[in-house]
Design an enzyme around this catalytic site. Structure first.
Site, mmCIF file in Angstrom:
data_model
loop_
_atom_site.group_PDB
_atom_site.id
_atom_site.type_symbol
_atom_site.label_atom_id
_atom_site.label_comp_id
_atom_site.label_asym_id
_atom_site.label_seq_id
_atom_site.Cartn_x
_atom_site.Cartn_y
_atom_site.Cartn_z
ATOM 1 C CG ASP A 470 -2.616 -0.938 1.416
ATOM 2 O OD1 ASP A 470 -2.113 -1.795 0.560
ATOM 3 O OD2 ASP A 470 -3.233 -1.096 1.652
ATOM 4 C CD GLU A 540 -6.038 -4.190 -2.471
ATOM 5 O OE1 GLU A 540 -4.645 -4.440 -1.872
ATOM 6 O OE2 GLU A 540 -6.719 -3.465 -0.583
#
Length: 880
Positions: A470, A540
């Site tokens: 991330d 994602e």
């Protein structure tokens, strides 16, 4: 000591346990482990590891050997995968907690070390050989003892994703009894351990133990490790240049002269060079280049392709070292030859650039899902094989590993099946807390990366590595990663992370996360241009919750009847906050289909809604793949494939491998030649083509039907679908007089009239509308499509005629009524239980009055019991 610093549904034969095809296994240590808490024994490592030690009262298990796994296997605790059973296990984390990030609970029986013991025999045939103990995964730090002698301590043997190998020649008993004992301590919150984030629970023991396979291997004075074939394919694909490397070690006290040689088949390509290894040589790399060895330049290579796009051709390579007439060591492995290109597209109107990929000079839309391993890290080769088959059956061509890398057996299976693998580290844990990293953290990160690079690099399925998940790592950390990747000859692209970020080390990644992770209406994926819509590379995102069918709910929640209204028995099987509830999706079910009256009604309406949105997100990416303004969709990773326990969210099929409406919605969208409607975004009927060949003479047909089945619009056009294309067949005009709920029926025929794709939509003249401030995980819906009329469809009976074969079933379904048969589900059952896994040609279909369809189910050989039958039900279909 060497710490490694680190198709439709095809049926594949599962590999056995242990390393697979990278290193020979002399003695497998997969079975016959004994597990005991260090708090329950006063014996020392020297005593426990002495052959003949009696592990009285210890728990017997197999790899993965973990405390909770062993306790469940020995029926001390019930299965934690279902119901509220997990709460009976001491120290189990509260629902939704990211357990990797907190301290061990006070009094947890797993916060102290546990012993893991394996007693085995080394065959007499290995006399005179050097003996090595290999551990593919220890979680998290261990003291290793062999035959009464400590081989490594817990500062040396540390890291869940590092493989370890130790020379135990001096203590091994050839032709007799041996024992290996590990004193293992699970990971603290400050360690780089196994992390399940907000997906599903990390068990109370954090999966400490021998979680990956272990084995004994042998060699002569020189051992061969980590052979690799690097491939370089010419621009026109007519030739390939191969570079072969291998690491040699000579741990003996004498210099060894010999020959390093290899063979590649098909083609029977041989190569060799004379080698002299001084005493004590460790991991020296030797190289065969195509310039020095012209036979490594091959013409017309058999290329490897992803699923559905071509054959999965593989080559075999054998590398060996011989000293005199004796073979010292041999490694055999497979590899693929393929040309992989990537780059960044043109700048979009929003100033972004998106990453694209080509395989063998052809553009590819990457369509896949996030991989979620078993909660207790159990490894069942047959189950994994079935999961890969289900992935292929939905039309997917890739999987993403967020810190959940697999083993050689898995990678070999991906190679054979054409599933591309995108791998990298995990978020939301110590893995991304670089500012608080200790020197040990950095060392473990380095050794872990070395291990993963060497494990993946030969596999044509592996195509991309992410240095983080991330966040962008600090430049110094990422530069260390890149140095390791280069040193390990990683042959594929590397990007910094999965968010849209620019790194000073690896540049712009051209990919994004950002969800959605909650339910969104179908129109969202066409209309959104800021978050999870169909543009660029989304690695994602999904429409979140996916409540399984009632058969799974009853067994998975371990209750019959299932509790109603929704309570903690349901939400216990959700994820971490904010994904610990069903509020968003329930509001949509109520607003679109009407408030559910009971659990069965909720499940029924959820299936209809799931089909819509899961289908639409994939169809939208197919629709936009050929845009030329920089916003073309290039990749989509659905979050996730399935779950590591019984779950109600982030899955395309459930824990029991039971396909639901979601699965068949995704499968429908995954037809390689496909017809679709864009939910009124531009009111286009589209034909998408994933093949690298064009199709002329196609006929696309659309019928718009009122709720009473009267036809309000009909059109048919002839078109050509170019290679790897998305083509507008026609635009549906505004239609007056439509009922509030209406239907869109599409059909695509080839030039002979054969139907090669069909699709059926239900929508409303009161459409879904987006509005309000988007949160990081979803955008709220301002207004819901009015589909409540569907609940007034009269119950009716669909007749079916069935043929039961040895490994397949064919059923012809007929709607002889005057009303719509909506979302018909058909199952093959035996003694009341559905036969799984199953691969239907289609399911959850709808039949117009008087319409018939024939569908076929296939099964893995030998899994369809005699006496099986077909059962049919549906949204408004009587069970029969």
């Amino acid at each position: 000591m060497l710490a490694i610093l680190a198709i439709g549904a095809g049926f594949f034969t599962p590999s056995g346990f242990a390393q697979g095809s990278l290193e020979k296994v002399a003695v497998s240590l997969h079975d016959n482990w004994y597990v005991q808490s260090a708090a329950n024994t006063s014996a020392t490592g020297a005593q426990i590891s002495t052959p003949g030690f009696a592990p009285t009262g210890w728990l017997r298990t197999s790899i993965p050997a973990t405390p909770v796994g062993a306790q469940v296997e020995n029926v001390i605790y019930p299965s934690p995968y279902i119901g509220t059973n997990a709460q009976q296990i001491p120290g189990w984390p509260p629902a939704g907690q990211n357990f990797a990030n907190v301290a061990w609970p006070t009094g947890s029986p797993y916060s102290t070390p546990w012993w893991f013991l394996n007693q085995f025999t080394i065959p007499a045939s290995l006399a005179g050989q050097r003996i090595y103990a290999h551990f593919d995964g220890i979680n998290y730090r261990a003291n290793l003892w062999v035959n009464g002698t400590q081989i490594a301590n817990s500062t040396q043997m540390v890291g869940a994703y590092t493989a370890f190998e130790y020379d135990i020649t001096s203590v091994a008993v050839i032709g007799g009894s041996n024992a290996v004992a590990l004193d293992i301590m699970g990971p603290a919150s400050s360690d780089l351990g196994i992390v399940f984030v907000d997906w599903y629970p990390l068990p109370a023991d954090r999966n400490e133990g021998v979680w990956r396979d272990a084995w004994i291997t042998n060699s002569g004075p020189v051992k061969v490790r980590f052979p690799q074939v690097q491939t370089s394919v010419s621009a026109d694909l007519s030739t390939a240049a191969l570079t072969v490397t291998a690491e040699l070690s000579n741990p003996t006290a004498s210099s060894v002269a010999g020959t390093l040689s290899g063979t590649i088949t098909p083609g029977n390509i041989t190569f060799s060079q004379a080698v002299t290894l001084p005493a004590g040589t460790a991991s020296q790399v030797f190289t065969f280049t195509p310039s020095a060895y012209p036979q490594l330049n091959i013409s017309n290579p058999a290329l490897w392709w992803p699923a559905r796009l071509g054959p999965q051709n593989l080559y075999q390579c054998s590398v060996q070292f011989t000293a005199g007439a004796a073979t010292s060591d041999t490694n055999n492995f497979s590899f693929g030859i393929r040309k992989l290109d990537t780059g960044l597209g043109p700048v979009t109107p929003a100033g972004q650039r998106w990453r694209w990929f080509k395989i063998n000079n052809q553009p590819i839309l990457l369509k896949g899902a996030g991989w979620a391993p078993d909660m207790l890290v159990k490894r069942d080769p047959t189950r994994i094989n079935n999961m890969i088959q289900l992935t292929l059956d939905m039309g997917m061509n890739m999987l993403r590993f967020e810190g959940k890398m697999e083993d050689q057996n898995f990678y070999d299976l991906a190679d054979k099946s054409g599933i591309l693998l995108m791998a990298g580290w995990v978020c939301c844990s110590q893995w991304e807390q670089w500012n608080s990293w200790s020197a040990e953290n950095q060392a473990v990160a380095n050794s872990s990366l070395h291990t993963q690079m060497k494990a993946l690099r030969n596999h044509p399925s592996a195509f991309l590595w992410l240095n983080s998940s991330d966040l962008v790592p600090p430049a110094a950390v990422e530069q260390t990663e890149v140095n390791i990747e280069n040193a390990d000859l990683w042959p594929n692209p590397v990007v910094t992370d999965a968010n849209y970020n620019t790194s000073t080390v690896t540049g712009l990644n051209g990919m994004r996360e950002g969800g959605p992770y909650e339910w969104e209406p179908p129109i969202y994926f066409y209309s959104d241009t800021n978050q999870g819509g169909a543009y660029g590379f989304l690695d994602e995102g999904s429409v979140g919750p996916n409540v399984p069918v009632m058969e799974s709910m009853i067994t998975g929640l371990n209750e019959n009847p299932v509790h109603w209204p929704i309570d903690s028995t349901w939400t216990n099987h959700m994820g971490g906050p904010p994904f610990d509830n069903l509020n968003v999706v329930t509001a949509a079910v109520s607003g679109r289909y009407g408030t559910a009256m009971n659990a069965a009604d909720y499940v029924k309406k959820s299936q209809a809604q799931n089909y819509e949105s899961w289908r639409a997100q994939f169809e939208a990416y197919e629709t936009n793949k050929t845009k030329t303004d920089g916003t073309a969709s290039t990749g989509f990773v659905s979050w996730m494939l399935t779950s590591g326990w019984f779950s109600l969210h982030w899955q395309t099929f459930d824990w029991y491998l039971r396909p639901s409406a979601t699965y068949y919605g995704v499968k429908k969208s995954g037809e390689p030649l496909h017809i679709l409607w864009d939910y009124g975004f531009q009111n286009n009927v589209m034909v998408t083509n994933d093949y690298y060949q064009g199709f002329a003479g196609l006929v696309a047909t659309a019928d718009i039907l009122n709720f009473d089945m009267t036809n309000k619009y009909h059109n048919a056009v002839t078109l050509t679908a170019g290679p790897a294309s998305s083509t507008v067949a026609f635009t549906i005009p505004a239609i007056s007089g439509l009922t509030t709920t209406f239907f869109v029926k599409l059909k695509l025929q080839d030039s002979t009239g054969k139907v090669i794709s069909d699709n059926f939509y239900w929508y409303s003249t009161t459409p879904d509308t987006m509005g309000g401030h988007c949160k990081w995980y979803y955008c709220p819906t301002r207004g819901y499509a009015n589909l409540t009329a569907l609940t007034t469809l009269p119950m009716m009976t669909v007749t079916h005629t069935d043929t039961i074969g040895s490994d397949s079933v064919t059923t012809t379904l007929t709607n002889a009524s005057s009303t719509l048969a909506f979302l018909i589900r058909f199952r093959v059952t035996n003694a009341g239980n559905e036969v799984l896994p199953v691969f239907w040609s289609d399911n959850y279909i709808s039949l117009l009055p008087g319409e018939s369809r024939t569908e076929t189910a296939t099964f893995n050989p030998g899994t369809l019991p005699a006496g099986s039958k077909v059962e049919v039900d549906g949204f408004n279909v009587n069970p029969n």
